[in-house]
Write a protein that holds these residues in place. Sequence first.
Motif, mmCIF file in Angstrom:
data_model
loop_
_atom_site.group_PDB
_atom_site.id
_atom_site.type_symbol
_atom_site.label_atom_id
_atom_site.label_comp_id
_atom_site.label_asym_id
_atom_site.label_seq_id
_atom_site.Cartn_x
_atom_site.Cartn_y
_atom_site.Cartn_z
ATOM 1 N N ALA A 249 99.639 13.181 14.717
ATOM 2 C CA ALA A 249 99.622 14.083 13.561
ATOM 3 C C ALA A 249 99.922 15.510 14.003
ATOM 4 C CB ALA A 249 98.269 14.017 12.848
ATOM 5 N N GLU A 250 99.416 15.900 15.152
ATOM 6 C CA GLU A 250 99.707 17.230 15.688
ATOM 7 C C GLU A 250 101.167 17.328 16.116
ATOM 8 O OE1 GLU A 250 99.316 21.124 16.492
ATOM 9 O OE2 GLU A 250 97.905 19.816 15.410
ATOM 10 N N VAL A 251 101.725 16.244 16.677
ATOM 11 C CA VAL A 251 103.154 16.216 17.002
ATOM 12 C C VAL A 251 103.977 16.484 15.743
ATOM 13 C CG1 VAL A 251 105.070 14.693 17.672
ATOM 14 C CG2 VAL A 251 102.973 14.734 19.031
ATOM 15 N N ALA A 252 103.594 15.835 14.637
ATOM 16 C CA ALA A 252 104.301 16.042 13.376
ATOM 17 C C ALA A 252 104.181 17.487 12.906
ATOM 18 C CB ALA A 252 103.762 15.083 12.309
ATOM 19 N N ARG A 253 103.011 18.085 13.079
ATOM 20 C CA ARG A 253 102.837 19.496 12.698
ATOM 21 C C ARG A 253 103.699 20.415 13.552
ATOM 22 N NH1 ARG A 253 97.520 17.780 11.349
ATOM 23 N NH2 ARG A 253 96.760 17.989 13.495
ATOM 24 N N GLN A 254 104.046 19.953 14.729
ATOM 25 C CA GLN A 254 104.930 20.717 15.610
ATOM 26 C C GLN A 254 106.403 20.362 15.367
ATOM 27 O OE1 GLN A 254 103.938 23.172 17.430
ATOM 28 N NE2 GLN A 254 101.744 22.821 17.160
ATOM 29 N N GLN A 255 106.685 19.739 14.226
ATOM 30 C CA GLN A 255 108.040 19.391 13.807
ATOM 31 C C GLN A 255 108.680 18.345 14.733
ATOM 32 O OE1 GLN A 255 108.935 20.811 10.815
ATOM 33 N NE2 GLN A 255 106.867 21.625 11.010
ATOM 34 N N GLY A 256 107.845 17.478 15.301
ATOM 35 C CA GLY A 256 108.348 16.432 16.173
ATOM 36 C C GLY A 256 107.996 15.052 15.655
ATOM 37 N N ASP A 257 108.600 14.041 16.276
ATOM 38 C CA ASP A 257 108.228 12.668 15.981
ATOM 39 C C ASP A 257 108.224 11.887 17.284
ATOM 40 O OD1 ASP A 257 110.920 12.354 16.548
ATOM 41 O OD2 ASP A 257 111.331 11.039 14.851
ATOM 42 N N GLY A 258 107.690 10.678 17.209
ATOM 43 C CA GLY A 258 107.618 9.859 18.411
ATOM 44 C C GLY A 258 106.543 8.813 18.297
ATOM 45 N N GLY A 259 106.096 8.345 19.462
ATOM 46 C CA GLY A 259 105.095 7.292 19.484
ATOM 47 C C GLY A 259 104.326 7.284 20.783
ATOM 48 N N VAL A 260 103.363 6.379 20.856
ATOM 49 C CA VAL A 260 102.499 6.284 22.019
ATOM 50 C C VAL A 260 102.016 4.846 22.170
ATOM 51 C CG1 VAL A 260 100.480 6.943 20.639
ATOM 52 C CG2 VAL A 260 100.418 7.226 23.113
ATOM 53 N N ILE A 261 101.915 4.385 23.426
ATOM 54 C CA ILE A 261 101.213 3.141 23.707
ATOM 55 C C ILE A 261 100.037 3.486 24.597
ATOM 56 C CG2 ILE A 261 103.178 1.597 23.410
ATOM 57 C CD1 ILE A 261 103.494 1.543 26.473
ATOM 58 N N ALA A 262 98.909 2.821 24.363
ATOM 59 C CA ALA A 262 97.701 3.118 25.129
ATOM 60 C C ALA A 262 96.842 1.871 25.241
ATOM 61 C CB ALA A 262 96.902 4.237 24.457
ATOM 62 N N VAL A 263 96.153 1.739 26.374
ATOM 63 C CA VAL A 263 95.197 0.658 26.589
ATOM 64 C C VAL A 263 93.935 1.265 27.188
ATOM 65 C CG1 VAL A 263 96.187 0.113 28.860
ATOM 66 C CG2 VAL A 263 94.781 -1.583 27.691
ATOM 67 N N ASP A 264 92.771 0.782 26.753
ATOM 68 C CA ASP A 264 91.527 1.300 27.330
ATOM 69 C C ASP A 264 90.884 0.263 28.236
ATOM 70 O OD1 ASP A 264 90.034 -0.488 25.751
ATOM 71 O OD2 ASP A 264 89.470 1.030 24.276
ATOM 72 N N ARG A 265 89.776 0.618 28.845
ATOM 73 C CA ARG A 265 89.162 -0.250 29.857
ATOM 74 C C ARG A 265 88.602 -1.539 29.278
ATOM 75 N NH1 ARG A 265 83.824 3.379 31.438
ATOM 76 N NH2 ARG A 265 82.896 3.468 29.353
ATOM 77 N N SER A 266 88.418 -1.598 27.944
ATOM 78 C CA SER A 266 87.957 -2.832 27.310
ATOM 79 C C SER A 266 89.111 -3.799 27.051
ATOM 80 C CB SER A 266 87.261 -2.520 25.985
ATOM 81 O OG SER A 266 88.204 -2.181 24.979
ATOM 82 N N GLY A 267 90.357 -3.300 27.187
ATOM 83 C CA GLY A 267 91.527 -4.106 26.888
ATOM 84 C C GLY A 267 92.089 -3.872 25.499
ATOM 85 N N ALA A 268 91.491 -2.949 24.741
ATOM 86 C CA ALA A 268 92.035 -2.603 23.425
ATOM 87 C C ALA A 268 93.370 -1.893 23.608
ATOM 88 C CB ALA A 268 91.064 -1.706 22.669
ATOM 89 N N VAL A 269 94.318 -2.183 22.711
ATOM 90 C CA VAL A 269 95.661 -1.614 22.794
ATOM 91 C C VAL A 269 96.037 -0.965 21.473
ATOM 92 C CG1 VAL A 269 98.127 -2.134 23.076
ATOM 93 C CG2 VAL A 269 96.430 -3.313 24.492
ATOM 94 N N THR A 270 96.676 0.195 21.561
ATOM 95 C CA THR A 270 97.276 0.844 20.397
ATOM 96 C C THR A 270 98.748 1.093 20.692
ATOM 97 O OG1 THR A 270 95.251 1.926 19.630
ATOM 98 C CG2 THR A 270 97.324 2.955 19.007
ATOM 99 N N MET A 271 99.607 0.796 19.716
ATOM 100 C CA MET A 271 101.032 1.122 19.788
ATOM 101 C C MET A 271 101.378 1.819 18.473
ATOM 102 S SD MET A 271 102.641 -2.278 21.647
ATOM 103 C CE MET A 271 102.143 -3.407 20.341
ATOM 104 N N ALA A 272 101.269 3.148 18.469
ATOM 105 C CA ALA A 272 101.372 3.925 17.238
ATOM 106 C C ALA A 272 102.615 4.803 17.264
ATOM 107 C CB ALA A 272 100.129 4.801 17.066
ATOM 108 N N PHE A 273 103.178 5.086 16.086
ATOM 109 C CA PHE A 273 104.359 5.938 16.024
ATOM 110 C C PHE A 273 104.474 6.564 14.640
ATOM 111 C CE2 PHE A 273 105.381 1.496 15.327
ATOM 112 C CZ PHE A 273 106.146 1.483 14.158
#
Length: 294
Positions: A249-273
């Motif tokens: 959301a902050e990237v969007a406020r900076q007039q940008g776009d994109g995405g992110v992949i992340a995994v935590d130590r429990s094995g949860a995964v996010t792939m957001a864009f």
Amino acid sequence: MPHPHVIALHGGAGVHPTRDYREVEGHLGALVRDCEAQLADGASAIDVVEHAVAAMEASGLYVAGRGSAPNDRGEVECDAAIMDGARMRAGGVCAAVGLVHPIRAARAVLEHTPHVLIAGAGARRLAEEQGLAFVTDSAAHYRLPVGVEAEELLQLDSGLAHGTVGAVALDQQGRLAAATSTGGLLGKRAGRVGDTPITGIGNWADGDIAVSCTGIGEAFIYAGGARDIAARIAYGGANLDESCAAMLAEVARQQGDGGVIAVDRSGAVTMAFNSPGMKRAVAGAGRQPFVGIR
């Protein structure tokens, strides 16, 4: 008892609505299964993310490695970073010319120097010292990645077309790692460096989380990038999905776009864009492999 392992990949945020990405889907699907098999056999997270990114660099399907486009001076400059969360150590290269695998040079920075980021000629010299592969014929080596048309390379001021590849992994020992590589903005100004090689912005891993970003690098730098996601979890008590959404959301406020992949130590995964799609894949213990484009 082994930790439930997981691997997530991205081949860059932003896809064209009318272009055919079946070749990319096939490549990501095969690669994520290969990486999952390595983790299942006990491979380390750091080795697997390096392997994954090197394979994407070699494919020429993405804006990284072989798929990188020339800058406004006609030269291909690449950036890459890798981080081992278990050791809290990172390495990166930027504005590097002639490297077949920029991610291998980033790993060399991590393993063979006390530094975090080495630029330009210095990155090339380190790669030579470590016996890494160099491009000998640029015209034969580089190719347009899937979804990019030749005329877009001429439109240097029209929309900051971009692409990046990345991988995050959790291994059976509970270790986290992240790796990211890019050819940068298409037709970028010579010497321009975005978020990808900056540890804590385009790439991050520690004992709790591993993150790889893709998009307009300047906006990710202003938004705080990967380390902002980790901080929201560590200091603010947010969960993985919330933290990634807030940073984007902050990237969007900076007039940008994109995405992110992340995994935590429990094995949860996010792939957001917040862009029109993101090439992505995930596989792991007890998971059905998934590949998505839009």
